[in-house]
Design a protein around this motif. Structure first.
Motif, mmCIF file in Angstrom:
data_model
loop_
_atom_site.group_PDB
_atom_site.id
_atom_site.type_symbol
_atom_site.label_atom_id
_atom_site.label_comp_id
_atom_site.label_asym_id
_atom_site.label_seq_id
_atom_site.Cartn_x
_atom_site.Cartn_y
_atom_site.Cartn_z
ATOM 1 N N UNK A 69 0.851 -1.188 0.000
ATOM 2 C CA UNK A 69 0.000 0.000 0.000
ATOM 3 C C UNK A 69 0.890 1.241 0.000
ATOM 4 N N UNK A 70 0.295 2.372 -0.322
ATOM 5 C CA UNK A 70 0.980 3.653 -0.197
ATOM 6 C C UNK A 70 0.759 4.177 1.222
ATOM 7 N N UNK A 71 1.865 4.391 1.937
ATOM 8 C CA UNK A 71 1.794 4.805 3.337
ATOM 9 C C UNK A 71 2.394 6.196 3.509
ATOM 10 N N UNK A 72 1.897 6.974 4.487
ATOM 11 C CA UNK A 72 2.381 8.350 4.672
ATOM 12 C C UNK A 72 3.858 8.403 5.035
ATOM 13 N N UNK A 73 4.499 9.447 4.584
ATOM 14 C CA UNK A 73 5.909 9.669 4.893
ATOM 15 C C UNK A 73 6.076 9.950 6.392
ATOM 16 N N UNK A 74 7.196 9.499 6.958
ATOM 17 C CA UNK A 74 7.491 9.788 8.354
ATOM 18 C C UNK A 74 8.195 8.641 9.040
ATOM 19 N N UNK A 84 -2.109 -15.301 20.101
ATOM 20 C CA UNK A 84 -1.679 -16.650 20.453
ATOM 21 C C UNK A 84 -0.925 -17.264 19.281
ATOM 22 N N UNK A 85 0.267 -17.801 19.603
ATOM 23 C CA UNK A 85 1.112 -18.349 18.548
ATOM 24 C C UNK A 85 1.619 -19.733 18.946
ATOM 25 N N UNK A 86 0.708 -20.667 19.116
ATOM 26 C CA UNK A 86 1.090 -22.031 19.419
ATOM 27 C C UNK A 86 1.530 -22.233 20.852
ATOM 28 N N UNK A 87 1.183 -23.374 21.430
ATOM 29 C CA UNK A 87 1.562 -23.754 22.795
ATOM 30 C C UNK A 87 1.159 -22.692 23.815
ATOM 31 N N UNK A 88 0.103 -21.977 23.512
ATOM 32 C CA UNK A 88 -0.444 -20.948 24.413
ATOM 33 C C UNK A 88 0.519 -19.781 24.645
ATOM 34 N N UNK A 89 1.566 -19.691 23.839
ATOM 35 C CA UNK A 89 2.466 -18.544 23.939
ATOM 36 C C UNK A 89 1.904 -17.404 23.106
ATOM 37 N N UNK A 90 2.253 -16.188 23.512
ATOM 38 C CA UNK A 90 1.791 -15.001 22.801
ATOM 39 C C UNK A 90 2.952 -14.402 22.015
ATOM 40 N N UNK A 91 2.663 -13.968 20.791
ATOM 41 C CA UNK A 91 3.669 -13.335 19.948
ATOM 42 C C UNK A 91 3.340 -11.863 19.770
ATOM 43 N N UNK A 92 4.377 -11.036 19.663
ATOM 44 C CA UNK A 92 4.209 -9.593 19.493
ATOM 45 C C UNK A 92 5.264 -9.083 18.514
ATOM 46 N N UNK A 93 5.054 -7.842 18.098
ATOM 47 C CA UNK A 93 6.111 -7.159 17.338
ATOM 48 C C UNK A 93 6.005 -5.661 17.582
ATOM 49 N N UNK A 94 7.184 -5.023 17.649
ATOM 50 C CA UNK A 94 7.251 -3.571 17.781
ATOM 51 C C UNK A 94 8.622 -3.139 17.268
ATOM 52 N N UNK A 95 8.631 -2.245 16.273
ATOM 53 C CA UNK A 95 9.900 -1.770 15.714
ATOM 54 C C UNK A 95 9.714 -0.373 15.136
ATOM 55 N N UNK A 96 10.823 0.240 14.754
ATOM 56 C CA UNK A 96 10.820 1.602 14.227
ATOM 57 C C UNK A 96 11.246 1.590 12.770
ATOM 58 N N UNK A 97 10.452 2.258 11.906
ATOM 59 C CA UNK A 97 10.796 2.337 10.486
ATOM 60 C C UNK A 97 10.686 3.782 10.008
ATOM 61 N N UNK A 98 11.320 4.056 8.865
ATOM 62 C CA UNK A 98 11.217 5.369 8.219
ATOM 63 C C UNK A 98 10.698 5.167 6.803
ATOM 64 N N UNK A 99 9.708 5.959 6.464
ATOM 65 C CA UNK A 99 9.155 5.944 5.109
ATOM 66 C C UNK A 99 9.376 7.313 4.501
ATOM 67 N N UNK A 100 10.161 7.372 3.432
ATOM 68 C CA UNK A 100 10.434 8.645 2.761
ATOM 69 C C UNK A 100 10.861 8.388 1.325
ATOM 70 N N UNK A 101 11.117 9.454 0.629
ATOM 71 C CA UNK A 101 11.445 9.351 -0.793
ATOM 72 C C UNK A 101 12.716 8.547 -1.028
ATOM 73 N N UNK A 102 13.712 8.733 -0.165
ATOM 74 C CA UNK A 102 14.997 8.066 -0.381
ATOM 75 C C UNK A 102 14.915 6.557 -0.159
#
Length: 325
Positions: A69-74, A84-102
């Motif tokens: 998709x087209x996402x806003x710059x920033x 829940x991701x198998x064996x009753x464990x929980x999965x997560x994600x959190x990270x930092x990205x930059x979206x810009x022309x370059x």
């Protein structure tokens, strides 16, 4: 288009100028996988502005685990809520990205990991009582933003799932005359875990120390509504730390300030035309009311007596007493 504006125009032959701000968006491909490298499908991915300058938005990962998709710059914090991701464990994600022309088109591969599953036990530091239905805020020390944790239960325990890393928690809650504060308490560096570990967290209790400043016009030693002394400077000194907080009484002579519990305080009140008043107050764990009686001080009064000719007044002034009521 950023924050699409709306307007109402009348019927006329005139020309209206309508300004529309354009926000650049760049083609972004997101590939979401789990810890084993398998595709994660049909999950909601949230994009949170890293500097809080733009509103958050969400995108849906399709059945193949991809967003295109087209996402806003920033600069964006990319978050996948615990699932829940198998064996009753929980999965997560959190990270930092930059979206810009370059960086466009952006090809982003993100991987969920087993959550840092812990239990935090929140108690009142003043009496060790469990604090029920308290909601803490988690802050990432790794630049991954903050979010609200689930409320504590009857036992004061909250079950939490965080992205592994360094986290602190905070709280500032006021109920009536009592306030609880947790000031960036460090949970340490959390790793993926199964929730067996308990982290004790103490909330510091504050109470509202308050009172009325009054001029006792009817000599009953009790504050009445028409006796308040407003605009008075009130200094509250913590006798343990010597920290001083200053407040000003309102038009009714009332003042208040939240202070730490189990402390002794010195309260002093000063206002021109009144003698200074000082009182020592001991605070346990409940709100305290400390009314202070103000005593009128001696003031300089001057004026002109114009009921007699000046010559006559000069003759009798030295032997005349003027009584003020």
């Amino acid at each position: 288009v950023a924050n699409t504006p709306t307007a109402v125009y009348g019927l006329s032959n005139g020309t209206e100028i309508f300004s529309v701000a354009l926000v650049p968006e760049w083609l972004t491909h997101v590939n979401l996988t789990n810890e084993s490298g398998g595709q994660v499908s049909q999950r909601i991915v949230t994009f949170i502005s890293a500097d809080e300058s733009s509103p958050s938005f969400t995108r849906y990962v399709n059945e193949t685990g991809v967003i295109s998709d087209y996402l806003p710059e920033g600069d964006w914090i990319v978050a996948v809520d615990p699932y829940i991701s198998g064996s009753d464990l929980m999965a997560v994600h959190r990270s930092l990205i930059s979206i810009n022309e370059s960086s466009a088109p952006v090809d982003l591969s993100i991987q969920t990991v087993t959550s840092a599953h812990y239990r935090i036990n929140v108690t009142d530091a003043a009496n060790d009582q469990a604090l029920q239905s308290f909601v803490l805020t988690a802050h990432s020390e790794d630049g991954l933003g903050e979010f609200t944790l689930p409320p504590t239960g009857e036992d004061g325990i909250a079950d939490i799932h965080l992205m592994p890393g360094n986290w602190t928690v905070s709280l500032n809650r006021t109920d009536g005359q009592t306030r609880w504060i947790i000031d960036d308490f460090s949970l340490g560096e959390l790793s993926s875990s199964n929730g067996s570990q308990m982290i004790p967290v103490d909330a510091e209790r504050w109470i509202n120390l308050r009172g009325n400043l009054f001029w006792d016009l009817d000599n009953d030693d009790v504050y009445d509504a028409n006796e308040g002394v407003g605009g008075t400077n009130v200094s509250i000194t913590d006798n343990l730390t010597d920290e001083v907080v200053q407040v000003t009484s309102n038009d009714e002579g009332t003042w208040s300030q939240f202070v730490r519990v189990k402390r002794n305080f010195t309260i002093s009140a000063e206002k021109e035309g009144f003698s200074s008043n000082v009182e020592n107050v001991s605070v346990d764990i409940d709100s305290v009311v400390a009314d202070l009686e103000m005593t009128a001080a001696l003031v300089s009064v001057s004026g002109v007596v114009d009921i007699l000719p000046t010559e006559r007044w000069d003759e009798i002034s030295s032997s005349t007493t003027i009584v003020l009521y």
